[in-house]
Write a protein that holds these residues in place. Structure first.
Motif, PDB file in Angstrom:
ATOM      1  N   LEU A  29       0.811  -1.223   0.000  1.00  0.00           N
ATOM      2  CA  LEU A  29       0.000   0.000   0.000  1.00  0.00           C
ATOM      3  C   LEU A  29       0.848   1.277   0.000  1.00  0.00           C
ATOM      4  O   LEU A  29       0.480   2.283   0.583  1.00  0.00           O
ATOM      5  CB  LEU A  29      -0.977   0.009   1.177  1.00  0.00           C
ATOM      6  N   ASN A  30       1.972   1.211  -0.694  1.00  0.00           N
ATOM      7  CA  ASN A  30       2.865   2.361  -0.825  1.00  0.00           C
ATOM      8  C   ASN A  30       2.515   3.078  -2.130  1.00  0.00           C
ATOM      9  O   ASN A  30       3.213   2.971  -3.142  1.00  0.00           O
ATOM     10  CB  ASN A  30       4.327   1.908  -0.820  1.00  0.00           C
ATOM     11  N   ILE A  31       1.434   3.840  -2.112  1.00  0.00           N
ATOM     12  CA  ILE A  31       0.955   4.494  -3.326  1.00  0.00           C
ATOM     13  C   ILE A  31       1.729   5.768  -3.657  1.00  0.00           C
ATOM     14  O   ILE A  31       1.443   6.422  -4.649  1.00  0.00           O
ATOM     15  CB  ILE A  31      -0.554   4.810  -3.232  1.00  0.00           C
ATOM     16  N   LEU A  32       2.691   6.108  -2.843  1.00  0.00           N
ATOM     17  CA  LEU A  32       3.490   7.299  -3.094  1.00  0.00           C
ATOM     18  C   LEU A  32       4.820   6.997  -3.775  1.00  0.00           C
ATOM     19  O   LEU A  32       5.609   7.908  -4.003  1.00  0.00           O
ATOM     20  CB  LEU A  32       3.725   8.060  -1.788  1.00  0.00           C
ATOM     21  N   ASP A  33       5.066   5.721  -4.093  1.00  0.00           N
ATOM     22  CA  ASP A  33       6.287   5.367  -4.814  1.00  0.00           C
ATOM     23  C   ASP A  33       6.194   5.966  -6.213  1.00  0.00           C
ATOM     24  O   ASP A  33       5.354   5.554  -7.015  1.00  0.00           O
ATOM     25  CB  ASP A  33       6.429   3.841  -4.897  1.00  0.00           C
ATOM     26  N   PRO A  34       7.039   6.949  -6.538  1.00  0.00           N
ATOM     27  CA  PRO A  34       6.861   7.687  -7.799  1.00  0.00           C
ATOM     28  C   PRO A  34       7.031   6.836  -9.058  1.00  0.00           C
ATOM     29  O   PRO A  34       6.274   6.973 -10.007  1.00  0.00           O
ATOM     30  CB  PRO A  34       7.910   8.797  -7.730  1.00  0.00           C
ATOM     31  N   GLN A  35       7.997   5.944  -9.047  1.00  0.00           N
ATOM     32  CA  GLN A  35       8.258   5.141 -10.242  1.00  0.00           C
ATOM     33  C   GLN A  35       7.094   4.194 -10.522  1.00  0.00           C
ATOM     34  O   GLN A  35       6.595   4.129 -11.644  1.00  0.00           O
ATOM     35  CB  GLN A  35       9.559   4.356 -10.081  1.00  0.00           C
ATOM     36  N   CYS A  36       6.633   3.489  -9.511  1.00  0.00           N
ATOM     37  CA  CYS A  36       5.529   2.554  -9.710  1.00  0.00           C
ATOM     38  C   CYS A  36       4.215   3.279  -9.962  1.00  0.00           C
ATOM     39  O   CYS A  36       3.389   2.816 -10.748  1.00  0.00           O
ATOM     40  CB  CYS A  36       5.392   1.619  -8.506  1.00  0.00           C
ATOM     41  N   LEU A  37       4.028   4.413  -9.334  1.00  0.00           N
ATOM     42  CA  LEU A  37       2.805   5.178  -9.548  1.00  0.00           C
ATOM     43  C   LEU A  37       2.730   5.678 -10.989  1.00  0.00           C
ATOM     44  O   LEU A  37       1.686   5.557 -11.639  1.00  0.00           O
ATOM     45  CB  LEU A  37       2.742   6.352  -8.560  1.00  0.00           C
ATOM     46  N   ARG A  38       3.830   6.197 -11.514  1.00  0.00           N
ATOM     47  CA  ARG A  38       3.866   6.644 -12.912  1.00  0.00           C
ATOM     48  C   ARG A  38       3.623   5.473 -13.860  1.00  0.00           C
ATOM     49  O   ARG A  38       2.875   5.591 -14.834  1.00  0.00           O
ATOM     50  CB  ARG A  38       5.215   7.296 -13.231  1.00  0.00           C
ATOM     51  N   HIS A  39       4.253   4.352 -13.561  1.00  0.00           N
ATOM     52  CA  HIS A  39       4.093   3.162 -14.401  1.00  0.00           C
ATOM     53  C   HIS A  39       2.641   2.683 -14.392  1.00  0.00           C
ATOM     54  O   HIS A  39       2.074   2.386 -15.452  1.00  0.00           O
ATOM     55  CB  HIS A  39       5.043   2.064 -13.913  1.00  0.00           C
ATOM     56  N   ALA A  40       2.036   2.623 -13.212  1.00  0.00           N
ATOM     57  CA  ALA A  40       0.644   2.169 -13.101  1.00  0.00           C
ATOM     58  C   ALA A  40      -0.310   3.135 -13.798  1.00  0.00           C
ATOM     59  O   ALA A  40      -1.241   2.699 -14.488  1.00  0.00           O
ATOM     60  CB  ALA A  40       0.267   2.007 -11.635  1.00  0.00           C
ATOM     61  N   LEU A  41      -0.093   4.423 -13.639  1.00  0.00           N
ATOM     62  CA  LEU A  41      -0.943   5.409 -14.311  1.00  0.00           C
ATOM     63  C   LEU A  41      -0.810   5.305 -15.829  1.00  0.00           C
ATOM     64  O   LEU A  41      -1.811   5.367 -16.554  1.00  0.00           O
ATOM     65  CB  LEU A  41      -0.610   6.820 -13.847  1.00  0.00           C
ATOM     66  N   SER A  42       0.401   5.125 -16.303  1.00  0.00           N
ATOM     67  CA  SER A  42       0.641   4.994 -17.738  1.00  0.00           C
ATOM     68  C   SER A  42      -0.074   3.763 -18.294  1.00  0.00           C
ATOM     69  O   SER A  42      -0.756   3.835 -19.323  1.00  0.00           O
ATOM     70  CB  SER A  42       2.139   4.900 -18.000  1.00  0.00           C
ATOM     71  N   LYS A  43       0.077   2.644 -17.616  1.00  0.00           N
ATOM     72  CA  LYS A  43      -0.571   1.403 -18.068  1.00  0.00           C
ATOM     73  C   LYS A  43      -2.081   1.507 -17.970  1.00  0.00           C
ATOM     74  O   LYS A  43      -2.807   1.042 -18.856  1.00  0.00           O
ATOM     75  CB  LYS A  43      -0.074   0.204 -17.250  1.00  0.00           C
ATOM     76  N   GLY A  44      -2.575   2.118 -16.900  1.00  0.00           N
ATOM     77  CA  GLY A  44      -4.016   2.278 -16.728  1.00  0.00           C
ATOM     78  C   GLY A  44      -4.624   3.166 -17.802  1.00  0.00           C
ATOM     79  O   GLY A  44      -5.687   2.857 -18.349  1.00  0.00           O
ATOM     80  N   LEU A  45      -3.950   4.268 -18.115  1.00  0.00           N
ATOM     81  CA  LEU A  45      -4.431   5.155 -19.183  1.00  0.00           C
ATOM     82  C   LEU A  45      -4.395   4.452 -20.539  1.00  0.00           C
ATOM     83  O   LEU A  45      -5.326   4.587 -21.338  1.00  0.00           O
ATOM     84  CB  LEU A  45      -3.604   6.434 -19.226  1.00  0.00           C
ATOM     85  N   GLY A  46      -3.344   3.700 -20.788  1.00  0.00           N
ATOM     86  CA  GLY A  46      -3.253   2.944 -22.043  1.00  0.00           C
ATOM     87  C   GLY A  46      -4.388   1.944 -22.174  1.00  0.00           C
ATOM     88  O   GLY A  46      -5.007   1.823 -23.230  1.00  0.00           O
ATOM     89  N   LEU A  47      -4.686   1.243 -21.092  1.00  0.00           N
ATOM     90  CA  LEU A  47      -5.787   0.280 -21.109  1.00  0.00           C
ATOM     91  C   LEU A  47      -7.116   0.994 -21.313  1.00  0.00           C
ATOM     92  O   LEU A  47      -7.971   0.526 -22.066  1.00  0.00           O
ATOM     93  CB  LEU A  47      -5.799  -0.528 -19.808  1.00  0.00           C
ATOM     94  N   GLY A  48      -7.291   2.143 -20.668  1.00  0.00           N
ATOM     95  CA  GLY A  48      -8.519   2.916 -20.844  1.00  0.00           C
ATOM     96  C   GLY A  48      -8.714   3.366 -22.285  1.00  0.00           C
ATOM     97  O   GLY A  48      -9.836   3.331 -22.814  1.00  0.00           O
ATOM     98  N   ILE A  49      -7.638   3.769 -22.927  1.00  0.00           N
ATOM     99  CA  ILE A  49      -7.706   4.191 -24.327  1.00  0.00           C
ATOM    100  C   ILE A  49      -8.062   3.009 -25.225  1.00  0.00           C
ATOM    101  O   ILE A  49      -8.878   3.131 -26.145  1.00  0.00           O
ATOM    102  CB  ILE A  49      -6.387   4.860 -24.762  1.00  0.00           C
TER     103      ILE A  49
END
Length: 148
Positions: A29-49
């Motif tokens: 539950l470390n949602i402030l990890d910048p590298q993983c957060l950026r990676h997850a957001l990127s993948k999530g946005l790609g999936l949404g598109i």
């Protein structure tokens, strides 16, 4: 740390963002990890598109089928869009990029092919539609064939 999320929920997340970031973001539950957060957001946005690409042309398709008319729809614009989608898909596939970077082009292209064939069918050019479909398949094959 032991995963707290059931496997049927955790496994798709891990498949999307990777095991390391799943462990960081979900298990710890470390949602402030910048590298993983950026990676997850990127993948999530790609999936949404990609998911959006699955439905973007459906209203146009349903309207054509309901009205049995293609009045005002440009055949050349749809043919060019199909060609552009094919080139985009082939380029990204051959470069080995993740599906989330080009997946919407696949779904939009498939919908455009159906609309193109409907334009040809409703304007009395069904034979040309078959020739167009065969030509598009041959063109797409040449884009994906690595020996060419």
């Amino acid at each position: 740390m032991t995963p707290w999320l059931p496997d049927f929920l955790r496994n798709p997340i891990a498949a999307l963002i990777g095991e390391t970031c799943t462990a960081t973001l979900v298990d710890e539950l470390n949602i402030l990890d910048p590298q993983c957060l950026r990676h997850a957001l990127s993948k999530g946005l790609g999936l949404g598109i990609v998911l959006g690409g699955c439905i973007v042309k459906l209203p146009q398709l349903f309207k054509i089928l309901k009205s049995n008319s293609v009045a005002g729809i440009s055949l050349s614009s749809y043919v060019l869009e199909v060609l552009a989608n094919s080139i985009t898909i082939a380029y990204n596939y051959r470069k080995g990029y993740p599906f989330t970077t080009y997946g919407e082009a696949l779904f939009i292209g498939a919908q455009n092919i159906v609309i193109t064939l409907l334009i040809l069918a409703y304007t009395g050019r069904a034979t040309l539609g078959l020739a167009t479909a065969a030509s598009l398949l041959a063109f797409t094959y040449t884009l994906f064939e690595s020996s060419l």
